[in-house]
Enzyme design. Structure first.
Site, PDB file in Angstrom:
ATOM      1  N   ARG A   1       0.853  -1.199   0.000  1.00 52.85           N
ATOM      2  CA  ARG A   1       0.000   0.000   0.000  1.00 52.85           C
ATOM      3  C   ARG A   1       0.882   1.239   0.000  1.00 52.85           C
ATOM      4  O   ARG A   1       2.080   1.142   0.132  1.00 52.85           O
ATOM      5  CB  ARG A   1      -0.897  -0.001   1.219  1.00 52.85           C
TER       6      ARG A   1
ATOM      7  N   ARG B   1      -7.478  -0.421  -7.047  1.00 49.93           N
ATOM      8  CA  ARG B   1      -7.701   0.715  -6.140  1.00 49.93           C
ATOM      9  C   ARG B   1      -7.750   1.980  -6.998  1.00 49.93           C
ATOM     10  O   ARG B   1      -6.900   2.153  -7.866  1.00 49.93           O
ATOM     11  CB  ARG B   1      -6.599   0.845  -5.072  1.00 49.93           C
TER      12      ARG B   1
ATOM     13  N   GLN C   1      -2.730   2.354   9.834  1.00 51.03           N
ATOM     14  CA  GLN C   1      -1.395   2.432   9.229  1.00 51.03           C
ATOM     15  C   GLN C   1      -0.429   3.209  10.146  1.00 51.03           C
ATOM     16  O   GLN C   1       0.763   2.956  10.160  1.00 51.03           O
ATOM     17  CB  GLN C   1      -1.446   3.124   7.857  1.00 51.03           C
TER      18      GLN C   1
ATOM     19  N   ASP D   1      -1.836  10.862  -2.249  1.00 50.41           N
ATOM     20  CA  ASP D   1      -2.146   9.799  -3.206  1.00 50.41           C
ATOM     21  C   ASP D   1      -2.460  10.346  -4.584  1.00 50.41           C
ATOM     22  O   ASP D   1      -2.396   9.640  -5.579  1.00 50.41           O
ATOM     23  CB  ASP D   1      -3.318   8.982  -2.676  1.00 50.41           C
TER      24      ASP D   1
ATOM     25  N   ASN E   1      -5.440  12.475   0.189  1.00 50.57           N
ATOM     26  CA  ASN E   1      -4.617  11.660   1.072  1.00 50.57           C
ATOM     27  C   ASN E   1      -5.512  10.918   2.042  1.00 50.57           C
ATOM     28  O   ASN E   1      -6.735  11.086   2.036  1.00 50.57           O
ATOM     29  CB  ASN E   1      -3.590  12.552   1.802  1.00 50.57           C
ATOM     30  N   LYS E   2      -4.864  10.102   2.886  1.00 47.53           N
ATOM     31  CA  LYS E   2      -5.612   9.272   3.830  1.00 47.53           C
ATOM     32  C   LYS E   2      -6.705  10.058   4.557  1.00 47.53           C
ATOM     33  O   LYS E   2      -6.470  11.195   4.962  1.00 47.53           O
ATOM     34  CB  LYS E   2      -4.629   8.684   4.849  1.00 47.53           C
TER      35      LYS E   2
HETATM   36  C1  LIG Z   1       3.744   7.834   0.599  1.00 48.59           C
HETATM   37  S1  LIG Z   1       2.154   8.298   0.321  1.00 48.59           S
HETATM   38  C2  LIG Z   1       1.275   7.034   1.104  1.00 48.59           C
HETATM   39  C3  LIG Z   1      -0.178   7.363   1.198  1.00 48.59           C
HETATM   40  O1  LIG Z   1      -0.930   6.183   0.899  1.00 48.59           O
HETATM   41  C4  LIG Z   1      -1.687   5.876   2.037  1.00 48.59           C
HETATM   42  O2  LIG Z   1      -2.902   5.299   1.728  1.00 48.59           O
HETATM   43  P1  LIG Z   1      -3.068   3.684   1.844  1.00 48.59           P
HETATM   44  O3  LIG Z   1      -2.405   3.265   3.127  1.00 48.59           O
HETATM   45  O4  LIG Z   1      -4.571   3.509   1.839  1.00 48.59           O
HETATM   46  O5  LIG Z   1      -2.398   3.143   0.616  1.00 48.59           O
HETATM   47  C5  LIG Z   1      -1.886   7.205   2.705  1.00 48.59           C
HETATM   48  O6  LIG Z   1      -2.833   7.985   2.023  1.00 48.59           O
HETATM   49  C6  LIG Z   1      -0.514   7.772   2.604  1.00 48.59           C
HETATM   50  O7  LIG Z   1      -0.400   9.140   2.777  1.00 48.59           O
END
Ligand SMILES: CSC[C@H]1O[C@H](OP(=O)(O)O)[C@H](O)[C@@H]1O
Length: 344
Positions: A44, A87, A192, A233, A242-243
């Site tokens: 991810r 995704r 995370q 993202d 982003n998250k």
């Molecule tokens: C280095 S940017 C990672 C970015 O991706 C994460 O999302 P996910 O864990 O759902 O893939 C999160 O948005 C992070 O900021």
């Protein structure tokens, strides 16, 4: 170890679903297995997904025998299509897939298609490590000795091939001898932050304190943090995706007069789009009604309660103090400076 790598025509990746208590390497022998790994967040993070997308197209080229170059080309196109469906929000996934597919389709023989695909996928992975180091060094100049930084989700090595984006900046600042403290939001519902960011920072001996997402306000109100940094993202002309929870931090930071930084490579920019054009991934209800990804089916809500589970949110660019990239730090006005610095 890199978060994702290619060995003996197989993709090996650190299975992030098992961390922090179990370190396991997951092997993906075909595109379907890799797709499952992406959907379930075994791998991810936007830049890691860029590498996974690239390696995934190469995997399609190696996962079976082909009798003609036309056959392998058709097959890797289908593999690319499937990977692109896993995704929707992180633009990097599509960047990796399209880049390797474009290169592979130049091949005139089965072996050449395989060779071109793998070489390009490897290039993407190697470039990510290099650009993260560069971004880290550039971004570190925004941080001083004694800073206390709030961050969300995981943006370290585990979200990239190695080193990280936002956490990479923190790593670089520490590497320069600056004493940095980090407050990590647990980042519900998949944690995370509590599972991955605290684990990474403790491995590095970096001072980290875990908080729940709802504590972000009080740590700012009490002056316990003086900067915020997050990853991305997808960055479009009017927002950073982003998250989920990042927007909340940006509004809080604005209210408290705290700088709010984003760290992301050029491939995270989707500059022809605006926020309304971006599909925000909505994930399963089970991620919220059960305890979390680690403790299985412990009910934390009535089984049939309605659930809303967007995995990302858009932060308007006017709430972003600066965007750290491998090409330099981009300050507002973004509509002028982003295309200029990134040569878009
Ligand atoms: C280095 S940017 C990672 C970015 O991706 C994460 O999302 P996910 O864990 O759902 O893939 C999160 O948005 C992070 O900021």
């Amino acid at each position: 170890m890199r978060t994702i790598l290619w060995e003996n025509n197989t993709i090996k990746l650190i299975d992030q679903r098992k961390l922090p208590d179990t370190f396991e390497v997951l092997e993906c022998k075909n595109v379907v297995e890799l797709g499952e790994a992406i959907k379930t967040l075994a791998v991810r993070g936007a830049p890691a997904l860029e590498a996974a997308g690239g390696y995934g197209v190469a995997l399609a080229a190696f996962e079976r025998d082909f009798t003609s170059v036309e056959e392998i080309k058709e097959y890797i196109k289908k593999g690319a299509e499937y990977l692109a469906s896993t995704r929707p929000t992180a633009v990097n996934l599509f960047v990796g897939i399209e880049r390797v597919l474009k290169e592979a389709l130049k091949g005139e023989r089965v072996e050449e298609v395989r060779e071109l695909a793998l070489k390009e996928a490897q290039r993407i992975a190697d470039e990510d490590v290099e650009r993260n180091r560069k971004m880290g060094k550039i971004g570190a100049e925004l941080f001083e000795d004694g800073d206390s930084i709030l961050t969300i989700c995981n943006t370290g090595s585990l979200a990239t091939v190695y080193w990280g984006t936002a956490l990479g900046v923190i790593r670089s600042a520490v590497e320069e001898g600056k004493k940095i403290r980090v407050y990590a939001c647990e980042t519900r519902p998949l944690n995370q932050g509590s599972r991955l960011t605290t684990w990474e920072l403790m491995q590095d001996g970096i001072d980290v304190t875990l908080i729940t997402d709802s504590m972000a306000g009080i740590v700012m109100q009490k002056g316990m943090v003086n900067k915020v940094i997050a990853g991305a993202d997808r960055i479009v002309r009017d927002a950073v995706f982003n998250k989920i929870g990042t927007y909340t931090l940006a509004v809080l930071a604005k209210h408290h007069g705290i700088p709010f930084y984003i760290a992301a490579p050029k491939t995270t920019f989707d500059w022809s789009k605006k926020a309304d054009d971006v599909k925000i991934e909505e994930r399963s209800r089970e991620e919220i009604i059960y305890c979390n990804v680690k403790c299985g089916k412990t009910l934390m809500a009535p089984q049939d309660v309605k659930v809303y589970n967007p995995a990302f949110d858009p932060t308007p660019l006017e709430l972003v103090s600066a965007i750290i990239t491998e090409y330099g730090i981009i300050h507002p006005p973004y509509d002028r400076n982003v295309p200029e610095i990134l040569k878009l």
